[in-house]
Design a protein around this motif. Structure first.
Motif, PDB file in Angstrom:
ATOM      1  N   LEU A  72      -4.789  17.103   1.827  1.00 13.20           N
ATOM      2  CA  LEU A  72      -4.709  16.247   0.636  1.00 13.20           C
ATOM      3  C   LEU A  72      -5.065  14.805   0.983  1.00 13.20           C
ATOM      4  N   ALA A  73      -4.563  14.320   2.104  1.00 12.60           N
ATOM      5  CA  ALA A  73      -4.884  12.949   2.522  1.00 12.60           C
ATOM      6  C   ALA A  73      -6.384  12.807   2.775  1.00 12.60           C
ATOM      7  N   GLU A  74      -6.961  13.764   3.473  1.00  9.68           N
ATOM      8  CA  GLU A  74      -8.401  13.702   3.759  1.00  9.68           C
ATOM      9  C   GLU A  74      -9.220  13.767   2.480  1.00  9.68           C
ATOM     10  N   GLU A  75      -8.816  14.628   1.556  1.00  9.12           N
ATOM     11  CA  GLU A  75      -9.484  14.740   0.259  1.00  9.12           C
ATOM     12  C   GLU A  75      -9.386  13.415  -0.508  1.00  9.12           C
ATOM     13  N   THR A  76      -8.234  12.796  -0.452  1.00  5.31           N
ATOM     14  CA  THR A  76      -7.987  11.563  -1.209  1.00  5.31           C
ATOM     15  C   THR A  76      -8.865  10.409  -0.721  1.00  5.31           C
ATOM     16  N   VAL A  77      -9.120  10.334   0.581  1.00  4.52           N
ATOM     17  CA  VAL A  77      -9.866   9.188   1.127  1.00  4.52           C
ATOM     18  C   VAL A  77     -11.327   9.521   1.455  1.00  4.52           C
ATOM     19  N   THR A  78     -11.785  10.694   1.021  1.00  2.70           N
ATOM     20  CA  THR A  78     -13.170  11.085   1.292  1.00  2.70           C
ATOM     21  C   THR A  78     -14.135   9.982   0.866  1.00  2.70           C
ATOM     22  N   GLY A  79     -15.054   9.660   1.766  1.00  4.87           N
ATOM     23  CA  GLY A  79     -16.100   8.688   1.467  1.00  4.87           C
ATOM     24  C   GLY A  79     -15.735   7.247   1.764  1.00  4.87           C
ATOM     25  N   LEU A  80     -14.477   6.994   2.109  1.00  2.00           N
ATOM     26  CA  LEU A  80     -14.090   5.621   2.427  1.00  2.00           C
ATOM     27  C   LEU A  80     -14.317   5.349   3.907  1.00  2.00           C
ATOM     28  N   PRO A  81     -14.690   4.106   4.246  1.00  2.00           N
ATOM     29  CA  PRO A  81     -14.860   3.776   5.666  1.00  2.00           C
ATOM     30  C   PRO A  81     -13.526   3.864   6.416  1.00  2.00           C
ATOM     31  N   ALA A  82     -13.599   4.222   7.697  1.00  2.00           N
ATOM     32  CA  ALA A  82     -12.397   4.409   8.523  1.00  2.00           C
ATOM     33  C   ALA A  82     -11.507   3.176   8.524  1.00  2.00           C
TER      34      ALA A  82
END
Length: 155
Positions: free
Chosen positions: A113-123
């Motif tokens: 869920l966390a990975e899905e939520t921040v997909t496409g954002l820079p590290a």
């Protein structure tokens, strides 16, 4: 801040909260969990057995909500409740083997869920999000309501 910016900010926070909770509910349902129950399991996995009142405080939930969650999780065999040895009015809550196994599954879902939520954002942005959200949460939790004209109540 002008109204349009304030409205956009408040709307974005509201929508994120609603959508995140709905997505969490969808992911948790196959495990037989409702939103909030996963937080209780994760807290017990992190801290070990806790008195129910402390668990309520740690989760930021009202005691009756925690009581309801613990009853449901106990009925499904994921936690065990027992009287505290030093205070018979207090109840200690702990994970069972089933609860520990379920918590491992919850951790996998939580990562997804966390990975899905921040997909496409820079590290570097992703790294800053927890601190920003904590600051926002602290601001909302510690501020007294303001009078519409900018004066605090009682001033």
């Amino acid at each position: 801040m002008d109204f349009e910016h304030a409205e956009a900010l408040n709307q974005a926070i509201r929508l994120l909260s609603l959508r995140h909770r709905a997505r969490a509910a969808t992911l948790l349902a196959p495990l037989g969990l409702h939103p909030g129950q996963e937080a209780l399991l994760l807290e017990l996995a992190r801290t070990g057995p806790m008195i129910q009142a402390q668990l309520s405080e740690a989760l930021g939930c009202e005691p009756p909500s925690v009581t309801l969650m613990t009853r449901k999780l106990e009925a499904s065999g994921h936690i065990r409740r027992k009287p505290a040895p030093t205070d018979k009015r207090a109840t200690i809550v702990e994970l069972t083997d089933s609860g520990r196994a379920l918590t491992d599954q919850v951790k996998q879902l939580w990562r997804a869920l966390a990975e899905e939520t921040v997909t496409g954002l820079p590290a570097h942005t992703v790294a800053e999000i927890p601190g920003l959200l904590k600051a926002l949460t602290d601001n909302v939790g510690t501020r007294r309501p303001r009078h519409p004209h900018g004066h605090r109540d009682g001033e």
